[in-house]
Scaffold this motif. Structure first.
Motif, PDB file in Angstrom:
ATOM      1  N   PHE A  24       0.839  -1.338  -0.066  1.00  0.00           N
ATOM      2  CA  PHE A  24       0.162  -0.069  -0.089  1.00  0.00           C
ATOM      3  C   PHE A  24       0.909   1.169   0.026  1.00  0.00           C
ATOM      4  CE2 PHE A  24      -0.163  -0.530   4.658  1.00  0.00           C
ATOM      5  CZ  PHE A  24       0.179   1.016   5.240  1.00  0.00           C
ATOM      6  N   HIS A  25       2.046   1.223   0.488  1.00  0.00           N
ATOM      7  CA  HIS A  25       2.970   2.286   0.491  1.00  0.00           C
ATOM      8  C   HIS A  25       3.461   2.756  -0.894  1.00  0.00           C
ATOM      9  CE1 HIS A  25       6.364   4.981   1.756  1.00  0.00           C
ATOM     10  NE2 HIS A  25       5.840   4.917   2.920  1.00  0.00           N
ATOM     11  N   ASP A  26       3.510   1.710  -1.662  1.00  0.00           N
ATOM     12  CA  ASP A  26       4.261   1.907  -3.248  1.00  0.00           C
ATOM     13  C   ASP A  26       3.171   1.745  -4.137  1.00  0.00           C
ATOM     14  OD1 ASP A  26       6.632   2.020  -1.681  1.00  0.00           O
ATOM     15  OD2 ASP A  26       7.562   0.478  -2.501  1.00  0.00           O
ATOM     16  N   PHE A 101       1.790  10.759   6.666  1.00  0.00           N
ATOM     17  CA  PHE A 101       2.428  12.198   6.126  1.00  0.00           C
ATOM     18  C   PHE A 101       2.133  12.459   4.462  1.00  0.00           C
ATOM     19  CE2 PHE A 101       4.261  12.421  10.400  1.00  0.00           C
ATOM     20  CZ  PHE A 101       3.870  13.796  10.744  1.00  0.00           C
ATOM     21  N   GLY A 102       1.699  11.261   4.025  1.00  0.00           N
ATOM     22  CA  GLY A 102       1.870  11.151   2.611  1.00  0.00           C
ATOM     23  C   GLY A 102       3.054  11.330   1.833  1.00  0.00           C
ATOM     24  N   LEU A 103       4.099  10.883   2.418  1.00  0.00           N
ATOM     25  CA  LEU A 103       5.471  11.016   1.905  1.00  0.00           C
ATOM     26  C   LEU A 103       5.902   9.718   1.305  1.00  0.00           C
ATOM     27  CD1 LEU A 103       7.446  12.927   4.735  1.00  0.00           C
ATOM     28  CD2 LEU A 103       6.578  13.658   2.540  1.00  0.00           C
ATOM     29  N   PRO A 104       6.175   9.689  -0.234  1.00  0.00           N
ATOM     30  CA  PRO A 104       6.473   8.601  -0.863  1.00  0.00           C
ATOM     31  C   PRO A 104       8.106   8.243  -0.691  1.00  0.00           C
ATOM     32  CG  PRO A 104       6.475  10.368  -2.352  1.00  0.00           C
ATOM     33  CD  PRO A 104       5.895  10.960  -1.109  1.00  0.00           C
ATOM     34  N   SER A 105       8.487   7.824   0.637  1.00  0.00           N
ATOM     35  CA  SER A 105       9.676   7.294   1.029  1.00  0.00           C
ATOM     36  C   SER A 105       9.665   5.993   0.605  1.00  0.00           C
ATOM     37  CB  SER A 105       9.738   7.630   2.414  1.00  0.00           C
ATOM     38  OG  SER A 105       9.173   6.800   3.369  1.00  0.00           O
ATOM     39  N   SER A 106      11.054   5.481   0.664  1.00  0.00           N
ATOM     40  CA  SER A 106      11.487   3.983   0.171  1.00  0.00           C
ATOM     41  C   SER A 106      11.142   3.171   1.151  1.00  0.00           C
ATOM     42  CB  SER A 106      12.943   4.204  -0.214  1.00  0.00           C
ATOM     43  OG  SER A 106      13.137   2.780  -0.495  1.00  0.00           O
ATOM     44  N   SER A 107      10.021   2.266   1.022  1.00  0.00           N
ATOM     45  CA  SER A 107       9.976   1.014   1.736  1.00  0.00           C
ATOM     46  C   SER A 107      11.210   0.113   1.816  1.00  0.00           C
ATOM     47  CB  SER A 107       8.747   0.236   1.033  1.00  0.00           C
ATOM     48  OG  SER A 107       7.750   0.850   1.287  1.00  0.00           O
ATOM     49  N   SER A 108      12.094   0.130   0.644  1.00  0.00           N
ATOM     50  CA  SER A 108      13.254  -0.846   0.587  1.00  0.00           C
ATOM     51  C   SER A 108      14.086  -0.235   1.629  1.00  0.00           C
ATOM     52  CB  SER A 108      13.656  -0.742  -0.811  1.00  0.00           C
ATOM     53  OG  SER A 108      12.602  -1.138  -1.814  1.00  0.00           O
TER      54      SER A 108
END
Length: 407
Positions: A24-26, A101-108
């Motif tokens: 869901f994050h990516d 926060f709606g930030l598309p940071s890296s799950s990896s």
């Protein structure tokens, strides 16, 4: 049941939970631009992305091998499967915090940071293969967004030389093309991020003595990880999709097609080479590049927030992983249960905060920012739209755009 088997079973479950959060994050990586342009309705977008993520996860195991026996020294971590649990806890909490926060940071990078911090506490600096970390994680993380951005800019310029912005037929062709290119990004995402949890589960099986070092992920691990990331993708990750689709640049169909095509090529190439890089970095770089290539306004303020999150993801997730690793490794079963409790409580608090201002399929395109605090605007408390209402709005918007082109 032995203590080791109990801990290994717990870690496998938590790893699949991480895989769900990764999904869901990516999910926005593949579908944010298509949802923003109306090429896909939000619900259809996440359904297609979910299915293709599962398919992609079953296609290759090169990235999984990098994580399971490339980053760490198996001989130094066999007595401490608890550290893998600790690393996953750090990654899950960071994923949830950035999603809030709606930030598309890296799950990896959240996963790598959590695992590295946990391994350092459990096995010392010698437990990490720093050469592999540098060559297959750090350097690709610096290079890939720049390459994807350049490719996105060039592809966008070419697209707008081919397409006429005022031509209805050209816009229709690119809108249909987006459905293919976005689907390819989802497939490529599965070949990359879908494998990372496979590598983690394989790592803990090796650490617990249930699998030989250096062997590939077992079939049930591949299937379970693929399904987990697919289900996570289907759940939407709407908060991050709003930022990716609306917060960086205004996207039209030719621009979205160019960005998605550039992302697909970069992700598939990195997966083939076994680079465990971030699909978020690649897709963000492509979207920014498409904005620069078209000459449209880019929200550098939003990108600044994202860039800050990228820089601190590894160390922050590593810090949480180190703390939870100390608790789990030193505390045995009691320490493991304490880490699980901390994870559950932390996740519940974050989800509760997010529910004060929900973003879902019905309002994902209504704004370009994600609000974290309690809603003060009465409009934010309205009833969610139905699927039919959203579909009618998208069809109406596309019709209005076509009329403007004809005029």
């Amino acid at each position: 049941m032995t203590t080791t088997l109990f801990i290994v079973a717990v870690v496998v479950v938590v790893a699949l939970v991480f895989d769900f959060t990764n999904g869901f994050h990516d999910s926005s990586n593949a579908m944010a631009t298509s949802v923003a342009t109306g090429a896909f309705t939000p619900k259809r977008a996440v359904l297609i992305a979910a299915v293709l993520n599962v398919v992609g996860a079953l296609l290759s195991t090169e990235v999984a091998k990098t994580i399971s026996h490339g980053m760490f020294d198996d001989s130094l971590i066999q007595a401490a499967p608890e550290m893998v649990l600790a690393g996953l806890a750090g990654a899950i909490l960071w994923n949830l915090a950035t999603w809030l926060f709606g930030l598309p940071s890296s799950s990896s990078h959240a996963l790598f940071g959590g695992l590295i911090g946990a391994v350092i506490v459990a096995a010392g600096m010698a437990g990490v293969h720093w050469g592999t970390v540098l060559s297959k994680i750090i350097l690709p993380a610096l290079i890939a967004p720049c390459v994807a951005g350049l490719a996105g800019a060039v592809a966008t310029r070419i697209a707008y030389r081919i397409a006429r912005p005022t031509d209805r037929y050209s816009q229709s062709v690119f809108r249909n093309g987006q459905r293919i290119s976005a689907s390819m990004v989802a497939l490529a995402h599965g070949t990359s991020d879908g494998q990372k949890t496979m590598g983690v589960i394989t790592l803990v099986l090796v650490a617990g003595g249930y699998q030989a070092a250096g062997t590939a992920p077992q079939w049930w691990v591949i299937l379970a990880a693929g399904l987990a990331i697919g289900l996570g993708t289907y759940s939407g990750g709407w908060r991050i999709m709003r930022t990716m689709g609306k917060g960086l640049v205004h996207i039209d169909s030719p621009q979205g097609f160019a960005a998605e095509t550039a992302s697909t090529v970069a992700i598939l190439a990195s997966s083939h080479l076994g680079f465990a890089l971030s699909t978020t970095h690649i897709c963000t770089g492509s979207i920014l590049g498409s904005g620069v290539g078209r000459g449209t306004k880019v929200s550098w303020r939003t990108f600044g927030k994202m860039g800050t999150a990228w820089l601190i993801t590894l160390p922050c997730a590593g810090l949480v992983g180190a703390v939870t690793s100390f608790i789990a490794v030193k505390g045995g079963v009691l320490g493991t249960l304490t880490v699980i409790l901390m994870l559950v409580v932390g996740a519940m608090l974050i989800i509760r905060q997010a529910n004060h201002n929900r973003v879902d399929f019905s309002n994902v395109n209504d704004a370009d920012e994600v609000v974290v605090g309690r809603p003060t605007d009465p409009a934010l408390g309205r009833e969610p739209k139905t699927v039919d209402q959203v579909r009618k709005e998208l069809v109406g918007a596309a019709g209005a755009a076509d009329k403007e082109l004809q005029a």
